[in-house]
Design a protein around this motif. Structure first.
Motif, PDB file in Angstrom:
ATOM      1  N   UNK A  98       6.274  -8.220  -0.470  1.00 58.90           N
ATOM      2  CA  UNK A  98       5.857  -9.371   0.334  1.00 58.90           C
ATOM      3  C   UNK A  98       5.282  -8.945   1.679  1.00 58.90           C
ATOM      4  N   UNK A  99       5.738  -7.800   2.238  1.00 61.65           N
ATOM      5  CA  UNK A  99       5.244  -7.340   3.539  1.00 61.65           C
ATOM      6  C   UNK A  99       4.795  -5.885   3.478  1.00 61.65           C
ATOM      7  N   UNK A 100       4.034  -5.549   2.452  1.00 62.90           N
ATOM      8  CA  UNK A 100       3.558  -4.165   2.353  1.00 62.90           C
ATOM      9  C   UNK A 100       2.472  -3.905   3.395  1.00 62.90           C
ATOM     10  N   UNK A 101       2.448  -2.688   3.919  1.00 65.30           N
ATOM     11  CA  UNK A 101       1.422  -2.301   4.894  1.00 65.30           C
ATOM     12  C   UNK A 101       0.328  -1.449   4.263  1.00 65.30           C
ATOM     13  N   UNK A 102       0.544  -1.013   3.030  1.00 64.50           N
ATOM     14  CA  UNK A 102      -0.464  -0.271   2.272  1.00 64.50           C
ATOM     15  C   UNK A 102      -0.106  -0.378   0.793  1.00 64.50           C
ATOM     16  N   UNK A 103      -1.038   0.018  -0.065  1.00 64.18           N
ATOM     17  CA  UNK A 103      -0.774  -0.074  -1.506  1.00 64.18           C
ATOM     18  C   UNK A 103      -1.501   1.042  -2.246  1.00 64.18           C
ATOM     19  N   UNK A 104      -0.749   1.808  -3.032  1.00 61.08           N
ATOM     20  CA  UNK A 104      -1.361   2.763  -3.953  1.00 61.08           C
ATOM     21  C   UNK A 104      -1.810   2.012  -5.201  1.00 61.08           C
ATOM     22  N   UNK A 105      -2.940   2.419  -5.763  1.00 63.14           N
ATOM     23  CA  UNK A 105      -3.365   1.823  -7.025  1.00 63.14           C
ATOM     24  C   UNK A 105      -3.703   2.930  -8.012  1.00 63.14           C
ATOM     25  N   UNK A 106      -3.617   2.600  -9.305  1.00 63.98           N
ATOM     26  CA  UNK A 106      -3.608   3.615 -10.346  1.00 63.98           C
ATOM     27  C   UNK A 106      -4.586   3.293 -11.466  1.00 63.98           C
ATOM     28  N   UNK A 107      -4.959   4.339 -12.205  1.00 65.79           N
ATOM     29  CA  UNK A 107      -5.787   4.205 -13.398  1.00 65.79           C
ATOM     30  C   UNK A 107      -4.895   3.829 -14.583  1.00 65.79           C
ATOM     31  N   UNK A 108      -5.468   3.360 -15.690  1.00 60.79           N
ATOM     32  CA  UNK A 108      -4.644   3.012 -16.864  1.00 60.79           C
ATOM     33  C   UNK A 108      -3.731   4.137 -17.339  1.00 60.79           C
ATOM     34  N   UNK A 109      -4.141   5.383 -17.147  1.00 62.23           N
ATOM     35  CA  UNK A 109      -3.341   6.533 -17.581  1.00 62.23           C
ATOM     36  C   UNK A 109      -2.102   6.730 -16.727  1.00 62.23           C
ATOM     37  N   UNK A 110      -2.049   6.067 -15.557  1.00 56.49           N
ATOM     38  CA  UNK A 110      -0.951   6.277 -14.619  1.00 56.49           C
ATOM     39  C   UNK A 110      -1.326   7.197 -13.473  1.00 56.49           C
ATOM     40  N   UNK A 111      -2.511   7.803 -13.550  1.00 59.10           N
ATOM     41  CA  UNK A 111      -2.967   8.683 -12.482  1.00 59.10           C
ATOM     42  C   UNK A 111      -3.346   7.856 -11.254  1.00 59.10           C
ATOM     43  N   UNK A 112      -2.960   8.341 -10.081  1.00 61.60           N
ATOM     44  CA  UNK A 112      -3.269   7.632  -8.839  1.00 61.60           C
ATOM     45  C   UNK A 112      -4.773   7.645  -8.591  1.00 61.60           C
ATOM     46  N   UNK A 113      -5.342   6.459  -8.311  1.00 67.56           N
ATOM     47  CA  UNK A 113      -6.782   6.346  -8.053  1.00 67.56           C
ATOM     48  C   UNK A 113      -7.094   6.352  -6.569  1.00 67.56           C
ATOM     49  N   UNK A 114      -6.190   5.799  -5.758  1.00 62.15           N
ATOM     50  CA  UNK A 114      -6.438   5.740  -4.321  1.00 62.15           C
ATOM     51  C   UNK A 114      -5.369   4.945  -3.611  1.00 62.15           C
ATOM     52  N   UNK A 115      -5.558   4.775  -2.312  1.00 63.83           N
ATOM     53  CA  UNK A 115      -4.633   4.020  -1.483  1.00 63.83           C
ATOM     54  C   UNK A 115      -5.402   3.051  -0.603  1.00 63.83           C
TER      55      UNK A 115
END
Length: 356
Positions: A98-115
């Motif tokens: 609810x109060x995140x200051x950043x967010x990691x996001x991922x590819x379908x494989x589970x590999x991190x795509x970016x922040x």
């Protein structure tokens, strides 16, 4: 002799009549019989049965507090549980608090795509990345690494949002509808009006980005379609709706940009933009998803009334050809090729779509 001639003529007429009937019968008999749409179950798989494999052609799912990806063959290739909220598309997924200051996001494989190094709520639509900023009145679009590309700030809460490869459209609580080009430039901005109270409850943008549509207003609620006309917006179609909806409504253009669908209180509206004709399809519950097959010949509508979900298949944009219902706490649909995938609670099923 005369009698014989009269008899001969009568016989000839009779023979010709019988011959004509036989010919017509044969021609009609050779015409193919009408076929019926068949939805044939192929497999059902529990989402907790995760199998490691390549993420090629991965299909996203979101059921309750779980999300992930599966293959057309029924293998669950990724499963993520989340405590608060999450967003997922064909390309990315992310969970957030609810109060995140950043967010990691991922590819379908589970590999991190970016922040995304910014507070807010991420939203993915295919390969497009957005964040709704704190306060609910502003949003921004980001690159595939998480860098901000453009920002739009408003004083009024966002009440409707949609995007396509041609651009972005947003509706606001004061009844303003705004569309953007791919680089974030404002393309159209106007208030459809026509109702006693102004608000945008649903918005959609065509694949080309040239046409936008919305469900707007309270007390004489309307559905409006507009196109950019020089420096102004031109309304090319509008209609008043019989009953006012108080919910957010889904508005979606088809893949050819010649049909636009919208949810309304009591069913699905369909507008043929080539003929400028409108059709209404009564449905049970609220429209939550619209999916097309690859040819664009069939549309699959998922609607919900309480815990009862209904899938309705329509053909030629306005003819209901099949439907079935089931009870579930949550559900989704996805269409790939001639296959319909249905998620229900903690299971996913595949149904092949054919005519026989």
């Amino acid at each position: 002799m005369k009698k014989y001639d009269i008899f001969n003529k009568a016989m000839r007429k009779r023979i010709l009549g019988v011959a004509a009937f036989c010919f017509l019968y044969i021609v009609l008999a050779l015409r193919p019989l009408s076929t019926e749409l068949h939805l044939t179950p192929e497999w059902t798989e529990g989402i907790t049965k995760v199998q490691g494999c390549e993420a090629k052609d991965a299909i996203p799912f979101k059921l309750g507090q779980s999300m992930g990806f599966f293959t057309p063959e029924g293998k669950i290739i990724n499963l993520v549980t989340y405590p608060f909220k999450a967003s997922i598309s064909d390309s990315y997924y992310a969970s957030y608090s609810a109060n995140n200051t950043s967010a990691d996001f991922f590819l379908p494989s589970g590999e991190k795509a970016g922040t995304i190094k910014e507070a807010g709520f991420p939203f993915f639509d295919e390969d497009r990345i957005y964040v709704f900023l704190p306060g609910g009145s502003s949003f921004a679009q980001y690159s595939n690494s998480g860098a901000r590309q453009w920002l739009y700030e408003s004083y009024c809460p966002v009440t409707a949002f949609s995007s396509s490869e041609g651009g972005t459209v947003a509706g606001f609580a004061d009844g303003t509808l705004v569309s953007f080009t791919k680089d974030g430039s404002v393309d159209q901005k106007f208030q459809p009006g026509g109702s006693n109270f102004s608000i945008i409850l649903g918005a959609g943008i065509s694949k080309s980005g040239n046409t936008i549509a919305c469900v707007c207003g309270q007390k004489q609620q309307r559905f409006v379609v507009a196109q950019k006309n020089g420096e102004h917006s031109k309304i090319i179609f509008h209609e008043y709706l019989e009953n006012d909806s108080v919910k957010q409504e889904l508005v979606k253009f088809n893949s050819k940009d010649n049909i636009v669908y919208y949810g309304y209180e009591g069913g699905l509206g369909v507008v043929d933009l080539e003929k400028m004709q409108s059709y209404k399809l009564p449905l049970s519950g609220h429209v939550v998803q619209i999916q097309e097959n690859e040819e664009g010949s069939l549309a699959f509508i998922l609607s919900r009334y309480g815990k009862k979900y209904t899938i309705t298949v329509i053909e030629k944009f306005n003819q209901s050809v099949a439907s079935f219902s089931y009870n579930a706490n949550y559900s989704f649909i996805q269409v790939r090729g001639n296959s319909l995938f249905v998620g229900r609670n903690d299971k996913i099923s595949k149904l092949s779509v054919s005519r026989k």
